[in-house]
Design a protein around this motif. Sequence first.
Motif, PDB file in Angstrom:
ATOM      1  N   TYR A  29       0.815  -1.216   0.000  1.00 33.64           N
ATOM      2  CA  TYR A  29       0.000   0.000   0.000  1.00 33.64           C
ATOM      3  C   TYR A  29       0.847   1.263   0.000  1.00 33.64           C
ATOM      4  CZ  TYR A  29      -4.770  -1.859   0.889  1.00 33.64           C
ATOM      5  OH  TYR A  29      -6.000  -2.463   0.787  1.00 33.64           O
ATOM      6  N   THR A  30       1.950   1.253   0.730  1.00 29.87           N
ATOM      7  CA  THR A  30       2.656   2.511   1.017  1.00 29.87           C
ATOM      8  C   THR A  30       3.938   2.734   0.232  1.00 29.87           C
ATOM      9  OG1 THR A  30       3.813   1.460   2.879  1.00 29.87           O
ATOM     10  CG2 THR A  30       1.723   2.573   3.361  1.00 29.87           C
ATOM     11  N   ALA A  34       4.619  -1.390  -7.633  1.00 30.60           N
ATOM     12  CA  ALA A  34       3.424  -1.089  -8.431  1.00 30.60           C
ATOM     13  C   ALA A  34       2.455  -2.251  -8.476  1.00 30.60           C
ATOM     14  CB  ALA A  34       3.827  -0.712  -9.850  1.00 30.60           C
ATOM     15  N   ALA A  35       2.918  -3.457  -8.152  1.00 29.73           N
ATOM     16  CA  ALA A  35       2.073  -4.656  -8.205  1.00 29.73           C
ATOM     17  C   ALA A  35       2.754  -5.752  -7.407  1.00 29.73           C
ATOM     18  CB  ALA A  35       1.859  -5.100  -9.649  1.00 29.73           C
ATOM     19  N   ALA A  55      -6.750  -3.621  -2.170  1.00 32.98           N
ATOM     20  CA  ALA A  55      -5.510  -2.893  -2.448  1.00 32.98           C
ATOM     21  C   ALA A  55      -5.652  -2.070  -3.729  1.00 32.98           C
ATOM     22  CB  ALA A  55      -4.348  -3.876  -2.595  1.00 32.98           C
ATOM     23  N   PRO A  56      -5.097  -0.871  -3.759  1.00 37.09           N
ATOM     24  CA  PRO A  56      -5.191  -0.022  -4.948  1.00 37.09           C
ATOM     25  C   PRO A  56      -4.218  -0.420  -6.054  1.00 37.09           C
ATOM     26  CG  PRO A  56      -3.943   1.098  -3.254  1.00 37.09           C
ATOM     27  CD  PRO A  56      -4.441  -0.179  -2.637  1.00 37.09           C
ATOM     28  N   SER A 107      -6.383   1.753  -9.896  1.00 35.31           N
ATOM     29  CA  SER A 107      -6.946   1.655  -8.547  1.00 35.31           C
ATOM     30  C   SER A 107      -8.466   1.770  -8.574  1.00 35.31           C
ATOM     31  CB  SER A 107      -6.341   2.719  -7.636  1.00 35.31           C
ATOM     32  OG  SER A 107      -6.754   4.020  -7.992  1.00 35.31           O
ATOM     33  N   ARG A 108      -8.986   2.623  -9.438  1.00 35.74           N
ATOM     34  CA  ARG A 108     -10.443   2.783  -9.500  1.00 35.74           C
ATOM     35  C   ARG A 108     -11.116   1.588 -10.162  1.00 35.74           C
ATOM     36  NH1 ARG A 108      -8.260   7.440  -8.575  1.00 35.74           N
ATOM     37  NH2 ARG A 108      -9.425   9.163  -7.623  1.00 35.74           N
TER      38      ARG A 108
END
Length: 259
Positions: free
Chosen positions: A43-44, A49-50, A96-97, A208-209
């Motif tokens: 997350y942080t 990126a994946a 997770a985004p 993420s969306r």
Amino acid sequence: MYQTLLTSVEDRILTVTINRPDKLNALNRTVITELADVISRIYTDNDIAAAVITGAGPKSFVAGADISEFLELDGTGGKSLAEKGQEQVFSRIENAPKPIVAAVNGFALGGGCELAMACHFRLASENARFGQPEVNLGLIPGYGGTQRLTQLVGKGKAMELMLTGAMIDAREALSLGLVNHVTTADELLPRTTTILKTIISKAPMAISRIIALTNIAALGDAGGLSREVAAFGELFDTADAKEGAKAFLEKRTPEFRGS
């Protein structure tokens, strides 16, 4: 860094390997605690990126929970175990985004099947086996299995699998929509990372969306369409959307920056 996990980053893709091959990578309290930590890192950490989650050795992704820890549990302890796993690991993976994909390299049973299903999608090697056999222990899935298996394969088949405790092979899992691709054992991780490299070349905010809205759709949320409209509009205020349109018109590869 971890007792039960191996981690490495290449090309901004984090590979997380559950490393208890002598126990078929079964989930115990330490694995859950360490997975929670590594999910927070996903997350942080802007350099990630994946992520890919897989299991050590040729036999098992995760062959369920560590049953030896069950003998000391009462109802309160069992509920606490499920809550911690769902809140700190399984739901965090699902929401997770950044894309988190399971590379299932063998047995994915019980909590292992639930871990794979919490990921955004799944690839499986030809020797993979899936199942929710908790009923054989007088239990039910506790890490989201009753919900996610039903979402992925439909009520009837999910009911049959959970009530019988049966295992299915990779090809049946593919036919049911439980996995997206089946590969040889040697091809599993390369194929997974190839797909993720394609994904992370796209705009991070759009990624993420899409993840969030697809999760809403899977839950049957009636508000999904209106939230899609809102997110669609919001993205027009991003630099990446402007870059994407400009690159398309100029017939070049866009350079997305996540802003």
